[in-house]
Design an enzyme around this catalytic site. Structure first.
Site, PDB file in Angstrom:
ATOM      1  N   GLN A  32      30.616   2.224 -30.311  1.00  0.00           N
ATOM      2  CA  GLN A  32      31.733   2.677 -31.155  1.00  0.00           C
ATOM      3  C   GLN A  32      32.942   1.747 -31.057  1.00  0.00           C
ATOM      4  O   GLN A  32      33.979   2.016 -31.634  1.00  0.00           O
ATOM      5  CB  GLN A  32      32.108   4.128 -30.852  1.00  0.00           C
ATOM      6  CG  GLN A  32      32.799   4.357 -29.515  1.00  0.00           C
ATOM      7  CD  GLN A  32      33.015   5.833 -29.248  1.00  0.00           C
ATOM      8  OE1 GLN A  32      32.074   6.597 -29.094  1.00  0.00           O
ATOM      9  NE2 GLN A  32      34.277   6.260 -29.189  1.00  0.00           N
ATOM     10  N   HIS A  59      41.650  16.292 -22.115  1.00  0.00           N
ATOM     11  CA  HIS A  59      40.244  16.584 -21.839  1.00  0.00           C
ATOM     12  C   HIS A  59      40.133  17.905 -21.070  1.00  0.00           C
ATOM     13  O   HIS A  59      39.230  18.703 -21.316  1.00  0.00           O
ATOM     14  CB  HIS A  59      39.624  15.485 -20.966  1.00  0.00           C
ATOM     15  CG  HIS A  59      39.678  14.108 -21.536  1.00  0.00           C
ATOM     16  ND1 HIS A  59      40.526  13.131 -21.058  1.00  0.00           N
ATOM     17  CD2 HIS A  59      38.989  13.527 -22.546  1.00  0.00           C
ATOM     18  CE1 HIS A  59      40.339  12.006 -21.737  1.00  0.00           C
ATOM     19  NE2 HIS A  59      39.422  12.221 -22.653  1.00  0.00           N
ATOM     20  N   ARG A  89      44.297   5.765 -23.339  1.00  0.00           N
ATOM     21  CA  ARG A  89      44.854   4.446 -23.681  1.00  0.00           C
ATOM     22  C   ARG A  89      46.351   4.355 -23.398  1.00  0.00           C
ATOM     23  O   ARG A  89      46.899   3.251 -23.404  1.00  0.00           O
ATOM     24  CB  ARG A  89      44.573   4.104 -25.154  1.00  0.00           C
ATOM     25  CG  ARG A  89      43.115   3.804 -25.433  1.00  0.00           C
ATOM     26  CD  ARG A  89      42.902   3.186 -26.805  1.00  0.00           C
ATOM     27  NE  ARG A  89      41.559   2.636 -26.941  1.00  0.00           N
ATOM     28  CZ  ARG A  89      40.522   3.275 -27.514  1.00  0.00           C
ATOM     29  NH1 ARG A  89      40.690   4.478 -28.014  1.00  0.00           N
ATOM     30  NH2 ARG A  89      39.345   2.690 -27.579  1.00  0.00           N
ATOM     31  N   LYS A 139      43.190  16.007 -31.553  1.00  0.00           N
ATOM     32  CA  LYS A 139      43.847  14.696 -31.415  1.00  0.00           C
ATOM     33  C   LYS A 139      43.096  13.653 -32.247  1.00  0.00           C
ATOM     34  O   LYS A 139      43.704  12.809 -32.899  1.00  0.00           O
ATOM     35  CB  LYS A 139      43.852  14.316 -29.927  1.00  0.00           C
ATOM     36  CG  LYS A 139      43.944  12.842 -29.626  1.00  0.00           C
ATOM     37  CD  LYS A 139      45.339  12.455 -29.333  1.00  0.00           C
ATOM     38  CE  LYS A 139      45.562  10.980 -29.099  1.00  0.00           C
ATOM     39  NZ  LYS A 139      44.439  10.199 -28.671  1.00  0.00           N
ATOM     40  N   ASP A 140      41.743  13.704 -32.193  1.00  0.00           N
ATOM     41  CA  ASP A 140      40.909  12.820 -33.012  1.00  0.00           C
ATOM     42  C   ASP A 140      40.430  13.637 -34.214  1.00  0.00           C
ATOM     43  O   ASP A 140      39.259  14.004 -34.321  1.00  0.00           O
ATOM     44  CB  ASP A 140      39.720  12.314 -32.192  1.00  0.00           C
ATOM     45  CG  ASP A 140      40.176  11.490 -30.988  1.00  0.00           C
ATOM     46  OD1 ASP A 140      40.225  10.264 -31.089  1.00  0.00           O
ATOM     47  OD2 ASP A 140      40.514  12.099 -29.953  1.00  0.00           O
ATOM     48  N   SER A 149      46.546  10.440 -23.934  1.00  0.00           N
ATOM     49  CA  SER A 149      45.436   9.564 -24.294  1.00  0.00           C
ATOM     50  C   SER A 149      45.122   8.675 -23.097  1.00  0.00           C
ATOM     51  O   SER A 149      46.039   8.239 -22.383  1.00  0.00           O
ATOM     52  CB  SER A 149      45.837   8.681 -25.484  1.00  0.00           C
ATOM     53  OG  SER A 149      44.932   7.605 -25.622  1.00  0.00           O
TER      54      SER A 149
END
Ligand code: AMP
Length: 280
Positions: free
Chosen positions: A61, A37, A187, A149-150, A185
């Protein structure tokens, strides 16, 4: 740097900026910020007069059995991080501020959203497109920043902006990785020590695939096959998909040639991680 929670406040602040002729950059995030980020925020700060970071775990989402409740949050740490990078405003709304009672308008897209992550997460991109277009209307940025990344998300946002004639420049930023290669990430924080080690099979597979393509291999069956072999050798990993697609349409391709995207989603234990490489 200011932190605000209401749409009204964002409108007042960014409206005054625009009146003064300042360009505004927007970095949409779900928070629990890391250097991935950070790279988007730093780029926005360097390219715009003012930078807004939105921090919002967007409920629409997430699928019913996904990690909405457990998604990591730390607004204090995130604020300090944004401030250290020179951001001017954080927009951190509550879900009710973004989705008032009776909310019923969504932005949907055919084709691109039905492939790759859209197969396992059928409502995901509808939620992403809807929140992003809302953030665009609230902040009215000149530029908005998204991570490679996405990659599917980035392609979908570009497509949406083009389809709906939105006057916003979309900037794609490279994947930021940990020293050992794992794509950063929020996550990753779910991973146990053993899973963290196992998760390296994603970046190893990406490295292998991109090396093959750099060395002239264009056959997607061979490249994807070699990548899958690496992941399948890891007992804690379970493949959701590994696919080579056209990077603009997300349709599967036999030849890995520009603009191709080779992308994967892999479960490491219960944690679903994604990674990819693009051929530009
Ligand atoms: P998220 O908070 O996960 O929704 O991500 C917010 C934005 O940061 C998205 O545009 C992501 O693609 C981007 N991003 C997340 N991780 C990385 C990374 N490791 N490298 C570059 N961009 C990233």
């Amino acid at each position: 740097m200011q932190i605000v929670k209401t749409i009204k406040e964002v409108r007042e602040i960014t409206g005054a900026w625009r009146k003064n002729g300042y360009t505004v950059g927007l970095v949409p995030t779900m928070g629990y910020l890391h250097e991935g980020h950070g790279s988007l925020i730093s780029r926005a700060v360097s390219e715009n007069d003012r930078t807004v970071v939105s921090i919002f775990v967007n409920p629409i989402q997430f699928g019913p059995s996904e990690d909405l409740e457990s998604y990591p949050r730390d607004i204090e740490k995130d604020s300090a991080f944004c401030e250290s990078l020179g951001a001017d405003l954080i927009f951190n709304p509550e879900p009710a501020e973004m989705y008032h009672e009776g909310f019923s308008t969504y932005v949907d897209m055919d084709i691109l959203t039905k492939e790759l992550c859209g197969i396992t997460r059928p409502m995901h991109f509808r939620g992403v497109c809807t929140v992003v277009i809302k953030l665009f209307h609230i902040v009215q940025p000149y530029r908005a920043y998204f991570g490679q990344k996405d990659a599917q998300q980035l392609a979908i946002i570009r497509h949406m902006v083009d389809d709906l004639n939105m006057d916003i420049e979309i900037k794609g930023c490279p994947i930021v990785r940990e020293a050992d290669g794992l794509a950063k990430s929020s996550r990753n924080t779910y991973l146990s020590a053993a899973e963290r080690k196992a998760a390296l099979c994603l970046s190893r597979a990406v490295q292998c695939g991109s090396d093959m393509v750099k060395n002239g291999e264009t056959d997607s069956v061979k490249v994807v096959g070699a990548m899958k072999e690496i992941i399948e050798a890891e007992p804690l990993a379970e493949i959701d998909y590994v696919k080579a697609v056209n990077g603009l349409t997300m349709q599967q391709t036999d030849l890995i040639e520009a603009p191709a995207l080779t992308a994967m989603a892999v479960y490491i234990g219960k944690t679903r991680l994604i990674d990819n490489f693009a051929v530009k």
